[in-house]
Design an enzyme around this catalytic site. Structure first.
Site, PDB file in Angstrom:
ATOM      1  N   SER A 141       0.961  -1.122  -0.117  1.00 11.59           N
ATOM      2  CA  SER A 141      -0.149   0.070   0.043  1.00 11.59           C
ATOM      3  C   SER A 141       0.742   1.186   0.093  1.00 11.59           C
ATOM      4  O   SER A 141       1.550   1.314  -0.795  1.00 11.59           O
ATOM      5  CB  SER A 141      -0.938  -0.012   1.294  1.00 11.59           C
ATOM      6  N   ASP A 267     -10.069  -4.414  -5.275  1.00 10.46           N
ATOM      7  CA  ASP A 267      -9.370  -3.728  -3.951  1.00 10.46           C
ATOM      8  C   ASP A 267     -10.227  -2.379  -4.060  1.00 10.46           C
ATOM      9  O   ASP A 267     -10.106  -1.401  -4.956  1.00 10.46           O
ATOM     10  CB  ASP A 267      -7.991  -3.570  -4.365  1.00 10.46           C
ATOM     11  N   HIS A 296      -7.795  -5.532  -0.577  1.00 10.27           N
ATOM     12  CA  HIS A 296      -6.548  -4.566  -0.135  1.00 10.27           C
ATOM     13  C   HIS A 296      -5.777  -5.514   0.671  1.00 10.27           C
ATOM     14  O   HIS A 296      -5.820  -5.494   1.888  1.00 10.27           O
ATOM     15  CB  HIS A 296      -6.917  -3.346   0.360  1.00 10.27           C
TER      16      HIS A 296
END
Length: 320
Positions: A141, A267, A296
């Site tokens: 991320s 996601d 995610h």
């Protein structure tokens, strides 16, 4: 490179993006690998805590891990990567970004999506004090955005760095913010905001003249946090300037080593701009894999290790 066709097909329940995201973040249990902490002093007098795990066989290969927003080196997605790589003959250095190791950092500034100078400091430290023949990077991320930006913004200084894997990356930060502000992501955004406000309160104790109660009350959204703190603390004009300056999307074409980008199509944190299909299809070093499922930083797989962990190990092991 051609876009990578993904074989990832999880059990039916884990095909729901929200379930995959929440289960992997909050319910997954990982046997805690042994970690030894080292404190790295940064050029500005601040510090990073590095949590090291070592292969039993004596490794000449190192994986450096970068966590996501409000993460740390003890999150399940980090520990899963530590376990699979250390069991496979790699040493692993899991980086706690500034203020994320359980102790507030010393400076008014903190970590953010584009703070590549801190990754440079880690690599400089590792190369100057260790003797690894091969160093690879894996980021999740925010950490994935940071490492892709680092690899593409200027020529690499370290010949040992030879590959990277980036998981669930908001390549366009503003596009991702728009997604997080949608009703479907209300609980995630609320959780992030509450954690960040607590960080502001911790920072207020050290810098009461710079962070007031009024400032904290004005943080109603994630963009407010970036307008009121992130941009001011790190030299950006405002939140939009921060998003524009630090999105890795604009730096991808400069990447010169093999890099796998694994972004699930379901996601909910990622918008269309976070799937750089056109760039990857013409780039010799970027491998873009977009499985239908994964959420995610999810990618559940039955057994000890998750799909992103097995995929990263295979990708990096195959690099010469």
């Amino acid at each position: 490179m051609p876009l990578v066709q993904s074989p990832y097909r999880p059990p039916l329940l884990y095909r729901n993006g929200h379930f995959s995201t929440i289960y992997s973040a909050l319910l997954r249990k990982v046997d805690f690998p042994e970690q030894k902490r080292e404190r790295l002093t940064l050029p500005d007098g601040d510090f990073l805590d590095l949590d090291w795990s070592y292969s039993e066989t004596g490794a000449d290969r190192l994986l450096i891990l970068l966590h996501g927003l409000e993460g740390n080196a003890q999150r399940p997605y980090i520990l899963g990567s530590v376990a699979i790589f250390s069991h496979s003959g790699w040493d692993v250095c899991a980086v706690n970004l500034r203020g994320c190791s359980g102790e507030p950092n010393k400076r008014y500034r903190s970590y953010h999506s584009g703070a590549t100078e801190d990754l440079e400091a880690v690599l400089q430290h590792v190369v100057s004090t260790c003797s690894y023949n091969k160093i690879c990077l894996k980021g999740f991320s925010l950490g994935g955005n940071l490492l892709l930006k680092y690899l593409g913004e200027k020529p690499l200084h370290f010949k040992e760095v030879c590959g990277a894997v980036a998981i669930s990356v908001p390549c366009d930060l503003h596009d991702s913010l728009i997604q997080l502000n949608k009703p479907k992501n209300f609980l995630y955004a609320r959780r992030f905001r509450m954690n960040l406000i607590q960080k502001l309160r911790d920072k207020q104790k050290l810098f009461p003249g710079l962070i007031t109660e009024q400032t904290i009350r004005e943080v109603k959204t994630l963009k407010d946090f970036d307008d009121l703190y992130t941009s001011k603390a790190h030299g950006f004009k405002d939140a939009l300037d921060y998003y524009h300056s630090c999105s890795s999307l604009q730096f991808l074409e400069g990447i010169s080593i093999p890099a796998l980008l694994l972004n699930a199509r379901n996601d909910s944190f990622l918008g269309a701009k976070c799937y750089p299909v056109q760039i990857a299809s013409k780039h010799e070093q970027i491998y873009l894999e977009m499985p239908e499922y994964g959420g995610h930083v999810g990618f559940y797989r039955q057994g000890t290790f998750y799909y992103n962990e097995e995929r990263a190990l295979s990708f990096l092991n195959n690099l010469t």
